[in-house]
Design a protein around this motif. Structure first.
Motif, mmCIF file in Angstrom:
data_model
loop_
_atom_site.group_PDB
_atom_site.id
_atom_site.type_symbol
_atom_site.label_atom_id
_atom_site.label_comp_id
_atom_site.label_asym_id
_atom_site.label_seq_id
_atom_site.Cartn_x
_atom_site.Cartn_y
_atom_site.Cartn_z
ATOM 1 N N ALA A 242 12.353 7.834 -1.127
ATOM 2 C CA ALA A 242 12.726 6.635 -0.357
ATOM 3 C C ALA A 242 12.470 6.940 1.120
ATOM 4 O O ALA A 242 13.324 7.476 1.832
ATOM 5 C CB ALA A 242 14.187 6.282 -0.619
ATOM 6 N N LYS A 243 11.283 6.545 1.528
ATOM 7 C CA LYS A 243 10.762 6.949 2.828
ATOM 8 C C LYS A 243 11.637 6.539 4.013
ATOM 9 O O LYS A 243 11.770 7.283 4.981
ATOM 10 C CB LYS A 243 9.376 6.300 2.963
ATOM 11 C CG LYS A 243 8.385 7.032 3.796
ATOM 12 C CD LYS A 243 7.009 6.392 3.614
ATOM 13 C CE LYS A 243 6.337 6.190 4.960
ATOM 14 N NZ LYS A 243 5.171 5.326 4.836
ATOM 15 N N HIS A 244 12.215 5.342 3.911
ATOM 16 C CA HIS A 244 12.970 4.850 5.067
ATOM 17 C C HIS A 244 14.484 4.977 4.937
ATOM 18 O O HIS A 244 15.232 4.400 5.715
ATOM 19 C CB HIS A 244 12.588 3.386 5.345
ATOM 20 C CG HIS A 244 11.193 3.233 5.846
ATOM 21 N ND1 HIS A 244 10.244 2.461 5.211
ATOM 22 C CD2 HIS A 244 10.563 3.795 6.909
ATOM 23 C CE1 HIS A 244 9.099 2.535 5.866
ATOM 24 N NE2 HIS A 244 9.265 3.346 6.908
ATOM 25 N N ARG A 245 14.889 5.738 3.962
ATOM 26 C CA ARG A 245 16.315 5.901 3.704
ATOM 27 C C ARG A 245 17.100 6.338 4.941
ATOM 28 O O ARG A 245 18.194 5.881 5.206
ATOM 29 C CB ARG A 245 16.474 6.989 2.648
ATOM 30 C CG ARG A 245 17.602 6.723 1.739
ATOM 31 C CD ARG A 245 17.536 7.657 0.570
ATOM 32 N NE ARG A 245 18.290 6.974 -0.445
ATOM 33 C CZ ARG A 245 19.362 7.474 -1.053
ATOM 34 N NH1 ARG A 245 19.721 8.711 -0.823
ATOM 35 N NH2 ARG A 245 20.031 6.746 -1.903
ATOM 36 N N ASP B 64 0.829 -1.221 0.000
ATOM 37 C CA ASP B 64 0.000 0.000 0.000
ATOM 38 C C ASP B 64 0.852 1.255 0.000
ATOM 39 O O ASP B 64 0.618 2.191 -0.772
ATOM 40 C CB ASP B 64 -0.855 0.029 1.280
ATOM 41 C CG ASP B 64 -2.221 -0.550 1.009
ATOM 42 O OD1 ASP B 64 -2.441 -0.983 -0.145
ATOM 43 O OD2 ASP B 64 -3.033 -0.573 1.959
ATOM 44 N N ASP B 65 1.865 1.253 0.866
ATOM 45 C CA ASP B 65 2.763 2.415 0.941
ATOM 46 C C ASP B 65 3.438 2.651 -0.411
ATOM 47 O O ASP B 65 3.519 3.790 -0.898
ATOM 48 C CB ASP B 65 3.865 2.191 1.988
ATOM 49 C CG ASP B 65 3.299 1.977 3.388
ATOM 50 O OD1 ASP B 65 2.259 2.592 3.696
ATOM 51 O OD2 ASP B 65 3.884 1.183 4.159
ATOM 52 N N LEU B 66 3.878 1.554 -1.013
ATOM 53 C CA LEU B 66 4.601 1.692 -2.287
ATOM 54 C C LEU B 66 3.661 2.212 -3.366
ATOM 55 O O LEU B 66 4.038 3.030 -4.211
ATOM 56 C CB LEU B 66 5.208 0.347 -2.703
ATOM 57 C CG LEU B 66 6.295 -0.200 -1.772
ATOM 58 C CD1 LEU B 66 6.769 -1.567 -2.241
ATOM 59 C CD2 LEU B 66 7.495 0.753 -1.682
ATOM 60 N N GLN B 67 2.434 1.735 -3.296
ATOM 61 C CA GLN B 67 1.425 2.153 -4.259
ATOM 62 C C GLN B 67 1.181 3.664 -4.150
ATOM 63 O O GLN B 67 1.067 4.373 -5.154
ATOM 64 C CB GLN B 67 0.149 1.341 -3.996
ATOM 65 C CG GLN B 67 -0.930 1.467 -5.059
ATOM 66 C CD GLN B 67 -0.378 1.221 -6.471
ATOM 67 O OE1 GLN B 67 0.469 0.349 -6.685
ATOM 68 N NE2 GLN B 67 -0.817 2.033 -7.424
ATOM 69 N N LYS B 68 1.125 4.142 -2.903
ATOM 70 C CA LYS B 68 0.877 5.577 -2.672
ATOM 71 C C LYS B 68 2.013 6.419 -3.245
ATOM 72 O O LYS B 68 1.780 7.448 -3.890
ATOM 73 C CB LYS B 68 0.751 5.839 -1.162
ATOM 74 C CG LYS B 68 -0.670 5.672 -0.676
ATOM 75 C CD LYS B 68 -0.794 6.121 0.779
ATOM 76 C CE LYS B 68 -1.827 5.264 1.494
ATOM 77 N NZ LYS B 68 -1.457 4.858 2.848
ATOM 78 N N ILE B 69 3.224 5.968 -2.993
ATOM 79 C CA ILE B 69 4.390 6.697 -3.513
ATOM 80 C C ILE B 69 4.296 6.771 -5.037
ATOM 81 O O ILE B 69 4.447 7.831 -5.650
ATOM 82 C CB ILE B 69 5.716 6.002 -3.096
ATOM 83 C CG1 ILE B 69 5.853 6.005 -1.570
ATOM 84 C CG2 ILE B 69 6.918 6.652 -3.763
ATOM 85 C CD1 ILE B 69 7.069 5.249 -1.040
#
Ligand code: GLU
Length: 554
Positions: A170-173, A147-152
């Motif tokens: 890259a949210k968790h970079r 879901d998170d990846l889809q939103k990005i």
């Protein structure tokens, strides 16, 4: 320090360091000119001819340079695995004479000092390097779910930028130890991603062994190197293994060309020497006037198994592939007809950078040539092994009649220019079936196939006359003289010249007489040399076939 803590948090059980692993994989003791190559299939079914082709190239490059060729099974994607693939791959390579120095064996053991050669047995090794990258701030855990990846992705599409997990997206970079700890205590699954230092605006250049200089954008994506189940991705495992196993040259299909920026980046990030890459275009199939790639689903003749089932000797395929690899092989082969193809040196830069065309007729010609160089005994042995697996009727016939079969196969073979009649083992049975009484009787039970120019009553006179005068021990000249005499007695011209001068006064010529005898013995109009055939069939069989003919019908 926080990276150190993060690494411990993620991999508490991984105690070894890269240096511990390096000591298990010392550099190979080889001259610098030696190539170390590998074939690295995933066990997802049978080998296709494209794979076989690339493998022969890898094997040749290694062995012609006194290097090492090894087999590595890339089985980290358990979902795609098909049972029996490993056995199939090992058996196919052995059938096609592509011998690897190191790799998994059918016994289940490994051969070689740089194993294990199945990636599923190398999990601990991958984890040591993944932990090492996290510890050094070069990789990080990512807790994003689909879901998170889809939103990005959606946000990226909205503002029309490249999609994916990179840079500011890259949210968790830059995830902190505390954040990661919290996600983990909540039981959130995670993958490990590489922190890419690349930029899509920059380009890398490298020299492809087959395609020449290549310029391609750097990888800027923080690609996944370890999946949620702890298994490495293909890209990561490839870098670790090819480095530790000492691969110097990676030869593979050009579907991997676009992954080169990722691979080079991984090697560099890990501090590894980058191997040389060579990307081969797929072998093409001729369909009518156009060319296309072999299709996995549609084209039976795209699998290595097909050529084995048809009975192409493995060496014929290799010989044929040598022509596709370097077109000057043909000239070399003509100048060196008896040398092993392994004496020819292949050059990657002379290879076809766009797809080579698989030409079945050419393969058949080459294979006929290859088989024509074998002795009758060798052909027998190949046929025996092949028929045991693929033609039980033939197998039981030749098993019962071993010496007879060798003699049959020797007809026209023990001379300077041997017959080039078989391109594959499945060609043999239809051509020699009539030699075996069981098959011959079945064949003539529905009548003889005399040429229309010959009357059956006259044919019977010929066969009767011949059977009376036939003596097994007669030399060829005497034997032929008798046929001529018989021709004369029955109103046929004794030779062609006579016949041509006065065709109307004869029933036919000596060739027609020989043809009738041929049909009586074989029910064929086209066979190997009549005299030699009779020698092999033996007196009893010849006479009994004459008798059958006299009582037979057309
Ligand atoms: N396992 C990969 C494949 O199935 C190997 C690619 C490579 O040779 O690097 O094609």
């Amino acid at each position: 320090m926080s990276n150190e803590n993060l690494a411990e948090l993620l991999f508490p059980d991984v105690r070894l360091l890269p240096t511990d692993i390096y000591s298990l994989y010392p550099p190979r003791d080889l001259p610098s000119s030696a190539f170390v190559t590998r074939f690295a299939p995933s066990p997802t079914g049978s080998l296709n001819i494209g794979g076989l082709y690339a493998t022969l190239i890898s094997e040749r490059l290694a062995h012609q340079s006194n290097g090492v060729f090894f087999l590595r099974i890339e089985d980290t994607d358990k979902k795609r695995e098909i049972e029996g693939s490993l056995e199939n791959i090992i058996n196919s390579l052995s059938y096609f004479g592509i011998l690897f120095d190191e790799g998994p064996q059918l016994t289940g053991d490994d051969k070689g000092d740089y194993g294990p050669y199945k990636q599923s047995s190398r999990m601990q090794i991958y984890q040591v390097f993944i932990k090492h990258l996290v510890r050094n701030g070069l990789a990080y855990p990512c807790f994003c779910d689909t879901d998170d990846l889809q939103k990005i992705r959606k946000s990226q599409q909205d503002i029309k930028v490249t999609t994916g997990y990179y840079g500011q997206w890259a949210k968790h970079r830059d995830i902190t130890f505390e954040q990661a700890k919290e996600e983990i205590s909540n039981g959130k699954p995670f993958v490990i991603r590489i922190k890419s230092s690349g930029s899509s605006g920059r380009r890398i250049t490298y020299h492809d062994l087959v395609k020449g200089p290549i310029e391609i954008p750097e990888n800027d994506q923080d690609i996944v190197i370890m999946k949620t189940d702890g298994l490495p991705t293909y890209h990561f495992a490839h870098a670790i293994d090819d480095y530790l196993m000492g691969t110097t040259h990676v030869i593979r299909g050009d579907e991997w060309l676009s992954s080169v920026p990722i691979h080079i980046q991984l090697f560099e990030t890990l501090g590894f020497r980058v191997p040389q890459f060579g990307h081969i275009a797929p072998i093409m199939k001729q369909v009518g006037a156009s060319k296309r790639k072999f299709s996995k689903r549609k084209d039976l003749d795209g699998t290595a198994e097909y050529y084995k089932e048809q009975g192409y000797p493995g060496i014929s395929i290799s010989e044929y592939f040598m022509n596709l690899i370097n077109s000057n092989f043909e000239e070399w082969r003509m100048a060196n007809p008896y040398q092993s193809f392994r004496e020819f040196f292949i050059h990657t830069e002379k290879m076809n950078a766009s797809g080579a065309l698989f030409d079945m007729n050419k393969l058949d010609d080459i294979s006929k040539e290859v088989i024509s160089r074998l002795t009758g005994q060798q052909v027998f042995e190949y046929l025996y092994t092949w028929s045991k697996e693929f033609d039980s009727e033939l197998y039981s016939l030749i098993d019962k009649n071993q010496d007879y079969t060798v003699n049959i196969l020797n007809i026209g073979r023990t001379i300077d220019k041997p017959r080039k009649d078989y391109s594959k083992w499945s060609d043999v049975k239809p051509m020699i079936a009539f030699f075996y009484d069981e098959l011959f009787e079945k064949d003539v039970s529905s009548g003889y196939m005399l040429p229309t120019s010959v009357n059956f009553d006259v044919a019977k006179e010929i066969v009767l006359g011949f059977s009376k005068s036939y003596r097994f021990n007669n030399e060829k000249e005497v034997w032929f003289h008798k046929i001529k005499e018989l021709a004369g007695e029955l109103g046929f011209a004794k030779d062609m010249k006579q016949y041509k001068a006065n065709p109307n006064i004869y029933k036919g010529h000596v060739g027609d007489v020989a043809m009738v005898i041929r049909v009586a013995l074989t029910n064929r109009t086209n066979t190997p040399d009549l005299f030699n055939m009779m020698k092999v069939m033996g007196e009893t069989r010849v006479l009994s076939r004459m008798e059958t003919f006299l009582g037979g019908s057309i």
